[in-house]
Design a protein around this motif. Structure first.
Motif, PDB file in Angstrom:
ATOM      1  N   ALA A  53     -77.090  19.503  95.088  1.00 46.47           N
ATOM      2  CA  ALA A  53     -77.540  20.598  94.234  1.00 46.47           C
ATOM      3  C   ALA A  53     -77.277  21.946  94.876  1.00 46.47           C
ATOM      4  O   ALA A  53     -77.303  22.965  94.218  1.00 46.47           O
ATOM      5  CB  ALA A  53     -79.020  20.438  93.907  1.00 46.47           C
ATOM      6  N   ASP A  54     -77.023  21.944  96.201  1.00 47.77           N
ATOM      7  CA  ASP A  54     -76.757  23.192  96.897  1.00 47.77           C
ATOM      8  C   ASP A  54     -75.381  23.754  96.559  1.00 47.77           C
ATOM      9  O   ASP A  54     -75.084  24.886  96.909  1.00 47.77           O
ATOM     10  CB  ASP A  54     -76.850  22.995  98.417  1.00 47.77           C
ATOM     11  CG  ASP A  54     -78.288  22.911  98.895  1.00 47.77           C
ATOM     12  OD1 ASP A  54     -78.509  22.392 100.001  1.00 47.77           O
ATOM     13  OD2 ASP A  54     -79.177  23.370  98.151  1.00 47.77           O
ATOM     14  N   LEU A  74     -65.605  17.939  79.839  1.00 45.24           N
ATOM     15  CA  LEU A  74     -65.976  17.527  81.190  1.00 45.24           C
ATOM     16  C   LEU A  74     -66.709  18.649  81.919  1.00 45.24           C
ATOM     17  O   LEU A  74     -67.713  18.406  82.601  1.00 45.24           O
ATOM     18  CB  LEU A  74     -64.713  17.135  81.974  1.00 45.24           C
ATOM     19  CG  LEU A  74     -64.081  15.791  81.594  1.00 45.24           C
ATOM     20  CD1 LEU A  74     -62.635  15.724  82.076  1.00 45.24           C
ATOM     21  CD2 LEU A  74     -64.891  14.635  82.160  1.00 45.24           C
ATOM     22  N   ALA A  75     -66.214  19.867  81.777  1.00 42.65           N
ATOM     23  CA  ALA A  75     -66.856  21.008  82.449  1.00 42.65           C
ATOM     24  C   ALA A  75     -68.276  21.212  81.950  1.00 42.65           C
ATOM     25  O   ALA A  75     -69.197  21.471  82.738  1.00 42.65           O
ATOM     26  CB  ALA A  75     -66.019  22.266  82.210  1.00 42.65           C
ATOM     27  N   ILE A  80     -74.081  20.957  83.137  1.00 45.91           N
ATOM     28  CA  ILE A  80     -75.413  20.631  82.634  1.00 45.91           C
ATOM     29  C   ILE A  80     -76.079  19.548  83.471  1.00 45.91           C
ATOM     30  O   ILE A  80     -77.249  19.680  83.866  1.00 45.91           O
ATOM     31  CB  ILE A  80     -75.347  20.184  81.158  1.00 45.91           C
ATOM     32  CG1 ILE A  80     -74.949  21.359  80.265  1.00 45.91           C
ATOM     33  CG2 ILE A  80     -76.687  19.601  80.702  1.00 45.91           C
ATOM     34  CD1 ILE A  80     -74.690  20.973  78.818  1.00 45.91           C
ATOM     35  N   ASN A  81     -75.337  18.499  83.777  1.00 36.13           N
ATOM     36  CA  ASN A  81     -75.955  17.304  84.362  1.00 36.13           C
ATOM     37  C   ASN A  81     -75.678  17.086  85.840  1.00 36.13           C
ATOM     38  O   ASN A  81     -76.352  16.277  86.477  1.00 36.13           O
ATOM     39  CB  ASN A  81     -75.489  16.055  83.600  1.00 36.13           C
ATOM     40  CG  ASN A  81     -75.931  16.070  82.155  1.00 36.13           C
ATOM     41  OD1 ASN A  81     -77.066  16.418  81.850  1.00 36.13           O
ATOM     42  ND2 ASN A  81     -75.035  15.713  81.248  1.00 36.13           N
ATOM     43  N   GLU A  82     -74.687  17.781  86.399  1.00 41.01           N
ATOM     44  CA  GLU A  82     -74.332  17.530  87.795  1.00 41.01           C
ATOM     45  C   GLU A  82     -74.616  18.713  88.706  1.00 41.01           C
ATOM     46  O   GLU A  82     -75.353  18.589  89.672  1.00 41.01           O
ATOM     47  CB  GLU A  82     -72.837  17.150  87.887  1.00 41.01           C
ATOM     48  CG  GLU A  82     -72.463  15.898  87.098  1.00 41.01           C
ATOM     49  CD  GLU A  82     -73.040  14.635  87.689  1.00 41.01           C
ATOM     50  OE1 GLU A  82     -73.197  14.571  88.923  1.00 41.01           O
ATOM     51  OE2 GLU A  82     -73.335  13.698  86.911  1.00 41.01           O
ATOM     52  N   GLN A  83     -74.018  19.840  88.399  1.00 35.74           N
ATOM     53  CA  GLN A  83     -74.104  21.004  89.282  1.00 35.74           C
ATOM     54  C   GLN A  83     -74.366  22.275  88.485  1.00 35.74           C
ATOM     55  O   GLN A  83     -73.460  23.038  88.185  1.00 35.74           O
ATOM     56  CB  GLN A  83     -72.813  21.150  90.086  1.00 35.74           C
ATOM     57  CG  GLN A  83     -72.543  20.038  91.071  1.00 35.74           C
ATOM     58  CD  GLN A  83     -73.575  19.979  92.188  1.00 35.74           C
ATOM     59  OE1 GLN A  83     -74.287  20.939  92.444  1.00 35.74           O
ATOM     60  NE2 GLN A  83     -73.665  18.842  92.860  1.00 35.74           N
ATOM     61  N   VAL A  86     -72.893  25.639  89.654  1.00 38.64           N
ATOM     62  CA  VAL A  86     -71.447  25.828  89.707  1.00 38.64           C
ATOM     63  C   VAL A  86     -70.952  26.259  88.329  1.00 38.64           C
ATOM     64  O   VAL A  86     -71.310  25.658  87.314  1.00 38.64           O
ATOM     65  CB  VAL A  86     -70.728  24.528  90.141  1.00 38.64           C
ATOM     66  CG1 VAL A  86     -69.204  24.701  90.060  1.00 38.64           C
ATOM     67  CG2 VAL A  86     -71.134  24.143  91.560  1.00 38.64           C
ATOM     68  N   SER A  87     -70.122  27.291  88.304  1.00 36.36           N
ATOM     69  CA  SER A  87     -69.524  27.755  87.048  1.00 36.36           C
ATOM     70  C   SER A  87     -68.096  27.229  86.954  1.00 36.36           C
ATOM     71  O   SER A  87     -67.247  27.556  87.788  1.00 36.36           O
ATOM     72  CB  SER A  87     -69.518  29.292  87.011  1.00 36.36           C
ATOM     73  OG  SER A  87     -68.765  29.760  85.919  1.00 36.36           O
ATOM     74  N   VAL A  88     -67.845  26.381  85.946  1.00 34.85           N
ATOM     75  CA  VAL A  88     -66.495  25.855  85.720  1.00 34.85           C
ATOM     76  C   VAL A  88     -65.881  26.628  84.563  1.00 34.85           C
ATOM     77  O   VAL A  88     -66.329  26.523  83.424  1.00 34.85           O
ATOM     78  CB  VAL A  88     -66.518  24.341  85.412  1.00 34.85           C
ATOM     79  CG1 VAL A  88     -65.082  23.818  85.266  1.00 34.85           C
ATOM     80  CG2 VAL A  88     -67.245  23.574  86.512  1.00 34.85           C
ATOM     81  N   GLU A  89     -64.857  27.413  84.869  1.00 28.22           N
ATOM     82  CA  GLU A  89     -64.234  28.291  83.880  1.00 28.22           C
ATOM     83  C   GLU A  89     -62.923  27.658  83.410  1.00 28.22           C
ATOM     84  O   GLU A  89     -62.000  27.482  84.195  1.00 28.22           O
ATOM     85  CB  GLU A  89     -63.955  29.657  84.507  1.00 28.22           C
ATOM     86  CG  GLU A  89     -65.199  30.307  85.135  1.00 28.22           C
ATOM     87  CD  GLU A  89     -64.857  31.404  86.124  1.00 28.22           C
ATOM     88  OE1 GLU A  89     -63.680  31.859  86.132  1.00 28.22           O
ATOM     89  OE2 GLU A  89     -65.743  31.792  86.900  1.00 28.22           O
TER      90      GLU A  89
END
Length: 336
Positions: A53-54, A74-75, A80-83, A86-89
């Motif tokens: 989570a870090d 997937l992003a 939502i459910n993993e990290q 983290v911002s996945v653009e």
């Protein structure tokens, strides 16, 4: 007296502690041990979860418009459910335009592609000091689409598709294909040169014959859908996923490859399926240096391969065999 009373009190306290310890040496010890075990397991689990989570920062992806719906899905799940930190653009400039962005100093972490990387693109990556890692994601079927009101061209041969779209095919009107069909000019549409879909169509289907210069080529797939949906005499091409999500607006043409017409579907576009001539793999390419430098990029690459088959079908792609997925996962794991 005071000293004696004090000593008696101390002795009583010590005895109480000893008795409590002895009295708890049965079930309590077992419970404590189990508690420690549970706490240890939970503690370790929590510790790993906290470590995961870090992760924070960004993952930057561009490229194929065809692959976009799958990668965007997937992003979304990952954030939502993993990290959540983290911002996945995910952008969709097109395969070729995406590679231009990927292959520069401080380029993107991934480039989605609806065709394999080219030799000149690999050479550019070598100049920059890295070797892109190819991640094969799924299978797509290039789909020929017509207006829902078109009830004559619902089946075409592979050669007729070529004749319609090539400059020297000699086809301007529907009646040029079949004299019983309307003597109406065909509006030919497709994605422009930024897209891997255009390159696949030109190289693999048209066999590098010049595309009709009057074809209306567009950057946005949504524009292509609208052009076909609004013109009874239009015909276009794009990935199966865009057709699948727009079935209320356009109609798929069944293609005869020599053994009778085949309708594109998740079953027919599977590996070695009857739609194989119009089937292609789709990819994302990873900059492995970014995966080594940024934990979130490596983690996302692993997540993509672990999860891609869960979301391929719902976004219009045929999934890959599990052994292919596992082999690619091992390569990604080896980066760290």
């Amino acid at each position: 007296m005071k000293l004696k009373k004090y000593l008696l009190l101390v002795a009583a306290a010590v005895m109480a502690i000893v008795l409590a310890a002895c009295g708890g040496s049965g079930d309590s010890t077992e419970d404590a041990s189990a508690g420690e075990s549970a706490a240890g397991a939970n503690g370790e689990e929590t510790s790993e979860t906290e470590a995961e989570a870090d992760l924070e920062g960004s993952v930057v992806i561009d490229g194929s418009g065809t692959v976009y719906p799958l990668m965007a899905r997937l992003a979304e799940e990952y954030m939502i459910n993993e990290q959540p930190q983290v911002s996945v653009e995910v952008s969709r400039a097109g395969t070729s335009a995406g590679f231009e962005r990927f292959l520069q100093e401080d380029g993107t972490d991934f480039n989605n592609a609806s065709r394999p990387i080219k030799d000149e693109e690999l050479a550019k990556a070598e100049e920059l000091g890295f070797e892109p890692m190819e991640m094969k994601l799924a299978l797509d079927g290039l789909t020929i689409v017509i207006n829902p009101e078109n009830d004559w061209a619902t089946e075409l041969t592979e050669q007729q598709v070529k004749d319609i779209f090539t400059a020297d095919g000699g086809v301007t009107t529907w009646s040029d294909i079949n004299p019983d069909w309307p003597d109406k000019e065909i509006e030919k549409v497709g994605p422009n040169e930024n897209h891997g879909t255009y390159e696949f169509f030109y190289e693999n289907i048209l066999e590098e014959q010049d595309l009709d210069p009057n074809a209306n080529l567009q950057q946005e797939y949504s524009t292509l859908v609208n052009l076909v949906a609004e013109d009874k005499n239009a015909i276009g091409f794009f990935g199966y996923g865009y057709y699948d999500s727009n079935k209320d607006s356009v109609k798929a043409v069944s293609i005869d490859f020599g053994d009778g017409p085949v309708e594109p579907s998740l079953d027919t576009i599977a590996e070695d399926g009857p739609y194989a001539n119009f089937t292609r793999p789709v990819f994302t390419y990873l900059n492995p240096d970014m995966a080594k430098e940024k934990a979130q990029v490596h983690d996302y690459a692993l997540y993509v391969m672990e999860s891609v088959n869960d979301f391929a079908g719902e976004t219009g792609f045929a999934p890959l065999p599990e052994e292919e997925i596992q082999a690619q996962l091992e390569e990604i794991e080896a980066l760290n």
